[in-house]
Design a protein around this motif. Structure first.
Motif, mmCIF file in Angstrom:
data_model
loop_
_atom_site.group_PDB
_atom_site.id
_atom_site.type_symbol
_atom_site.label_atom_id
_atom_site.label_comp_id
_atom_site.label_asym_id
_atom_site.label_seq_id
_atom_site.Cartn_x
_atom_site.Cartn_y
_atom_site.Cartn_z
ATOM 1 N N VAL A 11 10.977 4.218 1.973
ATOM 2 C CA VAL A 11 11.466 2.589 1.795
ATOM 3 C C VAL A 11 12.960 2.583 1.189
ATOM 4 O O VAL A 11 13.731 1.826 1.318
ATOM 5 C CB VAL A 11 10.556 1.968 0.732
ATOM 6 N N GLU A 12 13.073 3.641 0.317
ATOM 7 C CA GLU A 12 14.606 3.982 -0.425
ATOM 8 C C GLU A 12 15.642 4.257 0.707
ATOM 9 O O GLU A 12 16.672 3.640 0.723
ATOM 10 C CB GLU A 12 14.627 5.098 -1.318
ATOM 11 N N GLU A 13 15.221 5.062 1.651
ATOM 12 C CA GLU A 13 16.261 5.442 2.897
ATOM 13 C C GLU A 13 16.602 4.203 3.473
ATOM 14 O O GLU A 13 17.671 3.788 3.847
ATOM 15 C CB GLU A 13 15.582 6.351 3.608
ATOM 16 N N ALA A 60 1.596 1.788 -2.791
ATOM 17 C CA ALA A 60 1.624 3.190 -2.829
ATOM 18 C C ALA A 60 2.735 3.833 -3.102
ATOM 19 O O ALA A 60 2.779 5.160 -3.425
ATOM 20 C CB ALA A 60 1.321 3.462 -1.199
ATOM 21 N N VAL A 61 3.934 3.138 -3.364
ATOM 22 C CA VAL A 61 5.271 4.061 -3.795
ATOM 23 C C VAL A 61 5.149 4.614 -5.197
ATOM 24 O O VAL A 61 5.792 5.549 -5.391
ATOM 25 C CB VAL A 61 6.621 3.194 -3.940
ATOM 26 N N SER A 62 4.195 4.038 -6.062
ATOM 27 C CA SER A 62 4.108 4.533 -7.261
ATOM 28 C C SER A 62 3.516 6.022 -7.315
ATOM 29 O O SER A 62 3.455 6.699 -8.269
ATOM 30 C CB SER A 62 3.387 3.492 -8.377
ATOM 31 N N GLU A 63 2.697 6.116 -6.379
ATOM 32 C CA GLU A 63 1.930 7.441 -6.594
ATOM 33 C C GLU A 63 2.122 8.426 -5.210
ATOM 34 O O GLU A 63 1.757 9.575 -5.177
ATOM 35 C CB GLU A 63 0.169 7.252 -6.271
ATOM 36 N N ASN A 64 2.975 7.738 -4.177
ATOM 37 C CA ASN A 64 3.334 8.810 -3.087
ATOM 38 C C ASN A 64 4.979 8.616 -3.005
ATOM 39 O O ASN A 64 5.507 7.733 -2.289
ATOM 40 C CB ASN A 64 2.669 7.921 -1.767
ATOM 41 N N TYR A 80 1.901 0.188 6.611
ATOM 42 C CA TYR A 80 0.940 -0.089 5.717
ATOM 43 C C TYR A 80 0.080 1.163 5.359
ATOM 44 O O TYR A 80 -0.772 1.725 5.965
ATOM 45 C CB TYR A 80 -0.096 -1.105 6.149
ATOM 46 N N PRO A 81 0.598 1.969 4.568
ATOM 47 C CA PRO A 81 0.013 3.206 4.292
ATOM 48 C C PRO A 81 -1.288 2.937 3.627
ATOM 49 O O PRO A 81 -1.415 2.068 2.968
ATOM 50 C CB PRO A 81 1.248 4.134 3.294
#
Ligand code: AHG
Ligand code: MN
Ligand code: MN
Length: 306
Positions: A203-205, A192-196, A236-237
């Motif tokens: 996750v980066e924080e 999901a990180v690639s599109e959200n 789990y988004p």
């Protein structure tokens, strides 16, 4: 020191007899799953030919074992399993409860010798639909890892028991609590990180703030590690292919959320609503999920603008 068995713990906490019997029957079924995982064998009279020789996949095998024990418990009117297509009614005994279960959570991890689990949610009556996670009277899970352990709640705290060589579940941790602050994080569905962008920022924080990654690919061991460490978060988004994520409300999210909530953690979906307030409408219903330490869930809300 006198050791406390699961039976005694349930008695001492004032659990009514029918529910105590049901939890003990479920606990017994998981000992057979434990055995099957170790040997690939059912090990119970009259069934090893039927199932054992057929080399059933472990999740199907676990399903057969648990179904048999629920049917013979005489207090179950219906059950729903992740491995069944519809709710199964039982027409004998004193049908006080219905049970939803994931017989083997993280089944693909069993092949590579990682921890897996079983999950159970217990409701009164013989119907799940129209109810919410809050309506569960109890929930529990078992982790089959280096040790086999059982964690349960009857909404009177969260308690862990460990299976010994005599086949007894003995109290190993009582009144488990999840602190507000956390050090570990388990970010699921990183696709999901690639599109959200918001999920990527979340996750980066956590990564930048020095949190430690503890993600196994099995929700049971991941939630269990939050409980045993007394802190942490699991996410789990949804994503474009599966907007409602992959994890099932009835079999995974509701029972595990009841335990996390009872231990002092939070559990929300992607709109910020409590997982425990989502209405169960169909058996395979899924929901995005974020659960664990309260401050971690506050960070989730900040990034997802919910
Ligand atoms: P199951 O084996 O019962 O189908 O469940 C596996 C679940 C859960 O345990 C885990 O957190 C999640 O699937 C992992 O999903 P990905 O396949 O997206 O990693
Ligand atoms: Mn599962
Ligand atoms: Mn499963």
């Amino acid at each position: 020191m006198r050791k406390t068995s699961l039976n005694n713990h349930l008695r001492q906490s004032g659990t009514r007899d029918s529910l105590r019997h049901l939890i003990l029957d479920i606990a017994t079924s998981t000992k057979y799953v434990h055995h099957a995982l170790k040997t690939g064998d059912l090990g119970m009279a009259g069934t090893s030919n039927l199932y054992g020789e057929n080399q059933l996949a472990l999740d199907v095998l676990a399903n057969e074992i648990i179904k048999k024990h629920l049917s013979e418990s005489y207090v179950v009117g219906a059950f729903a399993s992740e491995e069944e297509t519809s709710v199964v009614q039982i027409n004998h005994g004193d049908q006080k409860y219905c049970v939803a279960f994931d017989p083997l959570d993280g089944s693909s991890l069993a092949d590579v010798n990682q921890s897996v689990g079983s999950i159970f949610g217990i409701f009164e009556g013989n119907n799940f639909f129209g109810k919410t996670g809050e309506d569960q009277v109890a929930s529990l899970f078992v982790v089959y890892g280096p040790r086999t352990s059982l964690v349960y709640t009857t909404k009177k705290g969260v308690h862990e028991f460990s299976l010994n060589d005599l086949g007894e579940f003995i109290l190993s941790k009582e009144n488990i609590r999840i602190e507000n602050d956390h050090k570990i994080f388990a970010p699921g569905n990183l696709r999901a990180v690639s599109e959200n962008r918001n999920y990527a920022n979340l996750v980066e924080e956590w990564s930048k703030n020095g949190k430690t990654l503890r993600y196994s690919g099995g929700m049971v061991p991941d939630i269990n590690s939050i409980l045993m460490k007394g802190q942490g978060v699991f996410t789990y988004p949804g994503h474009s292919k599966y907007p409602q994520g992959k994890l099932r409300l009835l079999f995974e999210c509701a029972p595990l959320s009841l335990i996390v909530n009872e231990a002092g953690g939070d559990c929300i979906d992607q709109t910020g609503n409590s997982i425990l307030k989502i209405k169960i409408e169909e058996i395979g219903q899924t929901t995005p999920i974020f659960l664990g330490s309260k401050n971690a869930i506050a960070t989730v809300k900040k990034h997802l603008n919910i």
